[in-house]
Design an enzyme around this catalytic site. Sequence first.
Site, PDB file in Angstrom:
ATOM      1  N   PRO A  48       0.835  -1.211   0.000  1.00 52.96           N
ATOM      2  CA  PRO A  48       0.000   0.000   0.000  1.00 52.96           C
ATOM      3  C   PRO A  48       0.866   1.257   0.000  1.00 52.96           C
ATOM      4  O   PRO A  48       1.856   1.337   0.739  1.00 52.96           O
ATOM      5  CB  PRO A  48      -0.780  -0.119   1.313  1.00 52.96           C
TER       6      PRO A  48
ATOM      7  N   ARG B  95      -2.781  15.212 -10.421  1.00 54.48           N
ATOM      8  CA  ARG B  95      -3.727  14.092 -10.507  1.00 54.48           C
ATOM      9  C   ARG B  95      -5.062  14.488 -11.115  1.00 54.48           C
ATOM     10  O   ARG B  95      -5.702  13.704 -11.798  1.00 54.48           O
ATOM     11  CB  ARG B  95      -3.931  13.455  -9.134  1.00 54.48           C
TER      12      ARG B  95
ATOM     13  N   CYS C 136       0.016  28.050 -17.146  1.00 61.33           N
ATOM     14  CA  CYS C 136      -0.466  28.456 -18.461  1.00 61.33           C
ATOM     15  C   CYS C 136      -1.124  27.292 -19.183  1.00 61.33           C
ATOM     16  O   CYS C 136      -0.665  26.869 -20.251  1.00 61.33           O
ATOM     17  CB  CYS C 136       0.694  29.001 -19.272  1.00 61.33           C
TER      18      CYS C 136
ATOM     19  N   ARG D 233      -0.707   4.823  -1.340  1.00 63.88           N
ATOM     20  CA  ARG D 233      -1.754   5.816  -1.113  1.00 63.88           C
ATOM     21  C   ARG D 233      -2.493   5.594   0.214  1.00 63.88           C
ATOM     22  O   ARG D 233      -2.780   6.547   0.941  1.00 63.88           O
ATOM     23  CB  ARG D 233      -2.744   5.680  -2.277  1.00 63.88           C
TER      24      ARG D 233
HETATM   25  C1  LIG Z   1       3.719  -2.567  -8.140  1.00 59.15           C
HETATM   26  C2  LIG Z   1       3.012  -1.523  -7.361  1.00 59.15           C
HETATM   27  N1  LIG Z   1       2.871  -1.710  -6.032  1.00 59.15           N
HETATM   28  C3  LIG Z   1       2.255  -0.780  -5.271  1.00 59.15           C
HETATM   29  C4  LIG Z   1       1.747   0.379  -5.818  1.00 59.15           C
HETATM   30  C5  LIG Z   1       1.095   1.367  -4.914  1.00 59.15           C
HETATM   31  O1  LIG Z   1      -0.220   1.631  -5.236  1.00 59.15           O
HETATM   32  P1  LIG Z   1      -1.110   2.486  -4.237  1.00 59.15           P
HETATM   33  O2  LIG Z   1      -0.343   3.710  -3.869  1.00 59.15           O
HETATM   34  O3  LIG Z   1      -2.339   2.801  -5.021  1.00 59.15           O
HETATM   35  O4  LIG Z   1      -1.375   1.624  -3.042  1.00 59.15           O
HETATM   36  C6  LIG Z   1       1.864   0.602  -7.208  1.00 59.15           C
HETATM   37  C7  LIG Z   1       1.328   1.824  -7.804  1.00 59.15           C
HETATM   38  O5  LIG Z   1       1.396   2.123  -8.944  1.00 59.15           O
HETATM   39  C8  LIG Z   1       2.526  -0.377  -7.989  1.00 59.15           C
HETATM   40  O6  LIG Z   1       2.679  -0.218  -9.307  1.00 59.15           O
END
Ligand SMILES: Cc1ncc(COP(=O)(O)O)c(C=O)c1O
Length: 463
Positions: free
Chosen positions: A321, A360, A391, A323
């Site tokens: 994880p 984003r 811009c 995010r």
């Molecule tokens: C291989 C892998 N692991 C983990 C993540 C983390 O994803 P998130 O921040 O959505 O939990 C990503 C995000 O692109 C990823 O590509």
Amino acid sequence: MSRSAHPAGPRHADVLPEGHYSAPPADLNALDPKVWSETVTRTDDGVLTVGGIDVKRLAEEFGTPAYFLDEDDFRARARAWRTAFGNDADVFYAGKAFLSRAVVRWLHEEGLNLDVCSGGELATALSAGMPAERIAFHGNNKSVGEIRRAVEAGVGRIVLDSFQEIVRVAHIAQELGTRQRVQIRITVGVEAHTHEFIATAHEDQKFGIPLAGGQAAEAVRRALKLDGLELIGIHSHIGSQIFDMSGFEVAAHRVVGLLKDIRDEHGVELPEIDLGGGLGIAYTSDDDPREPHEIAKALTEIVTRECESARLSTPRISVEPGRAVVGPTAFTLYEVGTVKQLDGLRTYVSVDGGMSDNIRTALYDAQYSVSLVSRSSDAEPMLCRVVGKHCESGDIVVKDAFLPGDLAPGDLIAVPATGAYCRSMASNYNHVLRPPVVAVRGGEARVIVRRETEEDLLRLDVG
Ligand SMILES: Cc1ncc(COP(=O)(O)O)c(C=O)c1O
């Protein structure tokens, strides 16, 4: 507080343009705990505080725009992930969401591992003291130099992403007289985004080796033959901002299916399975994320069930994880510069940052919330688009949101849930300087990533 609307702001009773919004909230001063970090509150006179410090003081001391990161909240979320999975699984924080040396130290202290995907992220992790064996190295095109540094450092695993990389890592490990622990990243035919998962077009992407057509099985065959590699498991990452566990269910089913085929063909039971990251967070009050302990329980049950029916011993699970750890822990503080009403259309609120500190919205049409935070207001809600100073007409921070109708230049507004993929994706577009990240905890605020300066920009410009 005056009830009169800003002269340039339409009331919500006016005809509203199309957009992503529901009715205005009953109380614009209320702070939804789903989108704000744990220690955020308002003082009696309506000023937002975080970690015991009010935003007017923070703005005075650190300027705007700036990201303020609630350290207690970060640590609590990291711990919640760690405890949810217990000792039988590993949590790798995905550094791409946001990485700094302070964050690496917090992760280390809270018992998390770290996923990096570039030489820069690896250097940050090592320089802040993350033990190499707790680092996983990702990426679909790691350079030879990056692979060499990772192997030399002794990273716990390299996640192999292509046939060429299988050979590259094996050669480098052999040259260095070692055997590198690796996983193979596969694409399982599930691409999950938010509430739905789509079982088509998923293999058409640059990451991983497709399960379909036997490519993943062939990658395993090759990896098992190479002396420089110790194949420890299979990796799958199915998408981002996921709330629905059914995508993971299908992914686990297919990964376990491959483990079973490997056992049948090679007589080897791989000991690990990584289900990646992508767990969703609340950007607005409409989002309902799950708690880490619910996710851990669901994932563990899925993998255990699948392994039982394949008569395999359950491998050690890991997740990544990003995010879901850092996203909700920070907000971006902006100062309002102009409030422009376009009759019959909408009100544009321009702030002193924009797509350079939060790409984003432009990139993914991401939804955010926003609040007036330097005071409370009981003015009528006004439907606004919060835009930056760049811009580009696509320079939008918050596409549709209600702010008080008396909003005026000089007010401070804050966008919550900007801890992930905002500072880490920030740019210098228009030679705008990237904002600082300030960690706030127990009445103290300290800069963990400083604001960029014009000298920083000019130092790179050597022509
Ligand atoms: C291989 C892998 N692991 C983990 C993540 C983390 O994803 P998130 O921040 O959505 O939990 C990503 C995000 O692109 C990823 O590509």
